[in-house]
Design a protein around this motif. Sequence first.
Motif, mmCIF file in Angstrom:
data_model
loop_
_atom_site.group_PDB
_atom_site.id
_atom_site.type_symbol
_atom_site.label_atom_id
_atom_site.label_comp_id
_atom_site.label_asym_id
_atom_site.label_seq_id
_atom_site.Cartn_x
_atom_site.Cartn_y
_atom_site.Cartn_z
ATOM 1 N N LEU A 1 12.373 -15.158 -47.200
ATOM 2 C CA LEU A 1 13.835 -15.106 -47.066
ATOM 3 C C LEU A 1 14.518 -15.186 -48.440
ATOM 4 N N LYS A 2 14.046 -16.141 -49.240
ATOM 5 C CA LYS A 2 14.629 -16.308 -50.572
ATOM 6 C C LYS A 2 14.488 -15.031 -51.391
ATOM 7 N N LYS A 3 13.302 -14.468 -51.347
ATOM 8 C CA LYS A 3 13.007 -13.252 -52.116
ATOM 9 C C LYS A 3 13.937 -12.108 -51.640
ATOM 10 N N LEU B 1 31.199 -10.377 -59.823
ATOM 11 C CA LEU B 1 30.986 -10.334 -58.365
ATOM 12 C C LEU B 1 31.003 -11.741 -57.763
ATOM 13 N N THR B 2 31.700 -11.886 -56.626
ATOM 14 C CA THR B 2 31.681 -13.166 -55.921
ATOM 15 C C THR B 2 30.931 -12.994 -54.599
ATOM 16 N N PHE B 3 30.338 -14.084 -54.129
ATOM 17 C CA PHE B 3 29.535 -13.966 -52.898
ATOM 18 C C PHE B 3 29.549 -15.258 -52.099
ATOM 19 N N LYS B 4 29.092 -15.135 -50.875
ATOM 20 C CA LYS B 4 28.805 -16.324 -50.078
ATOM 21 C C LYS B 4 27.682 -15.995 -49.114
ATOM 22 N N ILE B 5 26.987 -17.015 -48.669
ATOM 23 C CA ILE B 5 25.927 -16.822 -47.673
ATOM 24 C C ILE B 5 26.416 -17.445 -46.369
ATOM 25 N N SER B 6 26.364 -16.702 -45.290
ATOM 26 C CA SER B 6 26.735 -17.267 -43.976
ATOM 27 C C SER B 6 25.529 -17.205 -43.062
ATOM 28 N N THR B 7 24.979 -18.351 -42.806
ATOM 29 C CA THR B 7 23.782 -18.370 -41.968
ATOM 30 C C THR B 7 24.142 -18.748 -40.536
ATOM 31 N N LYS B 8 23.448 -18.111 -39.616
ATOM 32 C CA LYS B 8 23.613 -18.443 -38.204
ATOM 33 C C LYS B 8 22.196 -18.619 -37.664
ATOM 34 N N ARG B 9 22.009 -19.684 -36.902
ATOM 35 C CA ARG B 9 20.647 -19.967 -36.466
ATOM 36 C C ARG B 9 20.618 -19.932 -34.948
ATOM 37 N N SER B 10 20.122 -18.853 -34.360
ATOM 38 C CA SER B 10 20.017 -18.877 -32.897
ATOM 39 C C SER B 10 18.667 -19.449 -32.468
ATOM 40 N N ASP C 1 21.895 -26.233 -44.506
ATOM 41 C CA ASP C 1 20.818 -26.334 -45.502
ATOM 42 C C ASP C 1 20.382 -24.947 -45.983
ATOM 43 N N LEU C 2 20.328 -24.051 -45.043
ATOM 44 C CA LEU C 2 19.907 -22.686 -45.395
ATOM 45 C C LEU C 2 20.905 -22.039 -46.351
ATOM 46 N N ASN C 3 22.194 -22.214 -46.060
ATOM 47 C CA ASN C 3 23.223 -21.677 -46.957
ATOM 48 C C ASN C 3 23.012 -22.172 -48.378
ATOM 49 N N LYS D 1 25.263 -12.135 -44.593
ATOM 50 C CA LYS D 1 25.022 -12.852 -43.340
ATOM 51 C C LYS D 1 23.535 -12.922 -43.060
ATOM 52 N N VAL D 2 23.090 -14.123 -42.756
ATOM 53 C CA VAL D 2 21.673 -14.334 -42.456
ATOM 54 C C VAL D 2 21.592 -14.891 -41.045
ATOM 55 N N GLU D 3 20.824 -14.246 -40.204
ATOM 56 C CA GLU D 3 20.716 -14.723 -38.830
ATOM 57 C C GLU D 3 19.259 -15.017 -38.513
ATOM 58 N N ILE D 4 18.997 -16.258 -38.119
ATOM 59 C CA ILE D 4 17.620 -16.628 -37.765
ATOM 60 C C ILE D 4 17.480 -16.475 -36.254
ATOM 61 N N ARG D 5 16.814 -15.417 -35.828
ATOM 62 C CA ARG D 5 16.591 -15.231 -34.386
ATOM 63 C C ARG D 5 15.169 -15.653 -34.050
#
Length: 404
Positions: free
Chosen positions: A88-90, A104-113, A123-125, A151-155
């Motif tokens: 995931l990190k890679k 450039l500006t950024f953000k990480i939005s994680t969703k964990r289903s 923690d993931l963010n 956006k990161v989604e853990i399914r």
Amino acid sequence: MQYAEIMVRYGELSTKGKNRMRFINQLRRNIQHVLSCYPDISIRATRDRTHIYLNGTDYQLVAQDLTKIFGIQAFSPVYKVEKDLVVLKKAVQTIMQDLYHEGLTFKISTKRSDHSFELDSRDLNQLLGAAVFEVLPKIQAQMKTPDVNLKVEIRDDAAYLSHEEIKGAGGLPVGTSGRGMLMLSGGIDSPVAGYLALKRGVAIEAVHFASPPYTSPGALKKAQDLTRQLTKFGGNIQFIEVPFTEIQEEIKEKTPEAYLMTLTRRFMMRITDAIREARQGMVIINGESLGQVASQTLESMQAINAVTNTPVIRPVVTMDKLEIIELAQAIDTFDISIQPFEDCCTIFAPDRPKTNPKLKNVEQYEARLDVEGLVARAVAGIKVTEITPQIEQDQVTDLIDQLL
Ligand code: ATP
Ligand code: MG
């Protein structure tokens, strides 16, 4: 990295209450039709979004087609990676390095289903954000309006990453507003009218009047090509060819020149209405534009419309010709429409059609004709073919034959 799927978000659907699933299923069928030329794709529709699994299909091609389908608000291409922190990190680092430019500006939005995953979304963010800073120390985090929202989604099966959102065509899925008969000539206006009806969810069947030998196979093919162009917005369309020669000859023989146009149009309207009734359509759609030609004055519309109580939708009625042309160009029907094949109406067109036909006269002239018999024979002679978004193999062979 290669995109694995496309996530589709719905448009106005969200306001549709308990009909929601009906809308979603219709949209899924429409997407299936439009994308049927990509054999490896699979589609799954849920209440909130539709997933299109690419299974190796080229993302750009599919995306191009998707932007045309009505009922889609937006879609995002998605990467799929293993649910492993190192992987995931890679992946996050690679994506951000690809996108990076100064400032450039950024953000990480994680969703964990998948709630059994080792880290929660906060923690993931943090972890993935830190991984980005590791490789791009100058990048800035920005929570409110970042340039990139990754956006990161853990399914259950894997992790899914997306950062791009492409605007869809909007409108309603074709077929969710019922069915209408589009009177489709080979001209510029009626395909645009058809497009606008499709946009509001009306499934159309294309009714085309052909008068061989006065009209050529080229004119017929043009109408079919226009229909094919319209399938791009919501799927297959039934093309209905109506034999119109007998009626045009009859009218020509027995009607004063000035009224040819009015009578011809009234027959077209009657026949379209009979076909509509037989095929459970609810409305008629045409490409009339107010004042454009003699048959499109309000007086003419009144005389022509008098043969039916069925609602007639005229999507381009208040548009200027230049506005219609602009739209025709945008939806790629213009170049087909301007191919030089004579339409049945042009051939029999009088030099000076009546711009204010009197219903009393119209009825008197029609009394000379066997209206019912003529209509019944035309309706009995219709030929229906299903037009799909892509040219079938036998049509390709026909085309090659024509060229040789
Ligand atoms: P178009 O550009 O759509 O041909 P137009 O400006 O040429 O429209 P008309 O020829 O007066 O206008 O036709 C008005 C409408 O009647 C058309 O928009 C179309 O809906 C319908 N119509 C005309 N000819 C045919 C045809 N051969 N088959 C089916 N519908 C037709
Ligand atoms: Mg025309």
